[in-house]
Design an enzyme around this catalytic site. Sequence first.
Site, PDB file in Angstrom:
ATOM      1  N   TYR A 141       0.861  -1.190   0.000  1.00  0.00           N
ATOM      2  CA  TYR A 141       0.000   0.000   0.000  1.00  0.00           C
ATOM      3  C   TYR A 141       0.889   1.229   0.000  1.00  0.00           C
ATOM      4  CZ  TYR A 141      -3.408   3.461   1.675  1.00  0.00           C
ATOM      5  OH  TYR A 141      -4.210   4.576   1.827  1.00  0.00           O
ATOM      6  N   ASP A 239       9.360   2.828  -0.254  1.00  0.00           N
ATOM      7  CA  ASP A 239       8.340   3.481   0.551  1.00  0.00           C
ATOM      8  C   ASP A 239       8.537   3.044   1.998  1.00  0.00           C
ATOM      9  OD1 ASP A 239       6.160   4.490   1.816  1.00  0.00           O
ATOM     10  OD2 ASP A 239       4.653   3.613   0.474  1.00  0.00           O
ATOM     11  N   LYS A 267       4.512   8.337   9.153  1.00  0.00           N
ATOM     12  CA  LYS A 267       4.186   7.727  10.445  1.00  0.00           C
ATOM     13  C   LYS A 267       5.146   8.135  11.566  1.00  0.00           C
ATOM     14  CE  LYS A 267       1.029   4.426   8.475  1.00  0.00           C
ATOM     15  NZ  LYS A 267       1.080   4.036   7.081  1.00  0.00           N
TER      16      LYS A 267
END
Length: 428
Positions: A141, A239, A267
Amino acid sequence: MTHDQIYSRACTLIPGGVNSPVRAFNAVGGTPIFVTSGKGAEITLADGRTLIDCCCSWGAMILGHASPLVTEAVTKAAATGTTFGIATPGEVELAERLVAASPLLEKVRLVNSGTEAVMTAVRLARGVTGRDLILKCEGCYHGHSDSLLVSAGSGVLTAGDGTEVASAGVPAIIARDTLVIPYNDLAAAERAFAAHGARIAAVIVEPVAGNMGCVPPVEGYLKGLETLAHRAGALLICDEVINAFRFRYGLYSDAAGIEPDIITMGKVIGGGFPLAAIGAKAEIMDALAPHGKVYQAGTLSGNPVAVAAAIAVLDELRTRPPYAEMAAKVTRITDAFNAAATRIGVPMRIQSYQTVFTPFATDALPVRNLADAQAADTALYARFFHAMLARGIYLEPSAFEVNFISAAHTDTHVNTLISAMEDALTTL
Ligand SMILES: *Cc1c(COP(=O)(O)O)cnc(C)c1O
């Protein structure tokens, strides 16, 4: 108020009652929870219950909730103005810290979310290579931008209708430029590069995949992707929105000995605020506006409150790295769970990496890719999730996610978690 009451009201006001799909519990059923406060590793709900939190805002809260040093930093920053739309010295201080943390990061740009970071990374890769195609892995994702909502992981795995394009509204013409390969399968990547290499701008990968559950890379996979990309004149985008500063102070890529051309972070580095970043060698980053021709911007980018939180968290992680202790706790959870599941005869096993773990509803480890993850029994996971919730533990409300341990999880929390798991397993 009960959660049923709040949720009913929410559903009349907000689509599905939530502002991000996984929060609606569609994958596990039942009424979603509403949090009113958090402290350390615990969250308190609107109905008064207190739970041990293994979501930690999807890993962002690495120091736990309401860490005093973060609260102090953001309170101080907020008192002097919360946004200017003008550059601030704090942004430079945060950039200095990120650049110092990895030789792969010569320059960085701050953005507001992981989605934005990856969207920018993809545009940058297309801009510097002059090519259009993006190669991505099934089950990874990379946020909710059009190009990357193709065979994506996380919430779209449970919300999607099983077609390749994981969302209505993604134009076919855009999805066509995203090629999809299975994760951990170098031969498939080789075939994709053999067929389309000259048109591929970049291959993008979550180095340690976290959005189909915890799926670490097999030996040589990431280096192999790097070699294939570079041989074809394409870029490797790692990523690291979950990975960066989650396993060590710095990037996973450096620890793994790979050299991605562009890295995205989010995050953990946001310190609990909407802040993410994209970084690369100066030559690539300088293609971004205003220096270069690849446009990117943001009203709230480099927000001073978010930057203050980020600096406070990074400084704490650098001076008192909690990683080894966190990883030891995850190992303890993994070993205890797998021993109990084997003893009781429940086909569930935890697969973990360092400070993250996923209880897969299968006894066939390792889970190496999306097909393996989807072979697990999601209904069994849902029952396990609710058995844990009833025992005061909040796990991720989907089988295709990772759970996070924070520096605020004590040995007592871990013991409670393990006892709850052993007890929950006997009810399945
Ligand atoms: C969470 C995540 C994103 C998206 O970040 P948001 O801040 O939710 O937009 C992108 N990539 C990975 C690997 C993620 O885990």
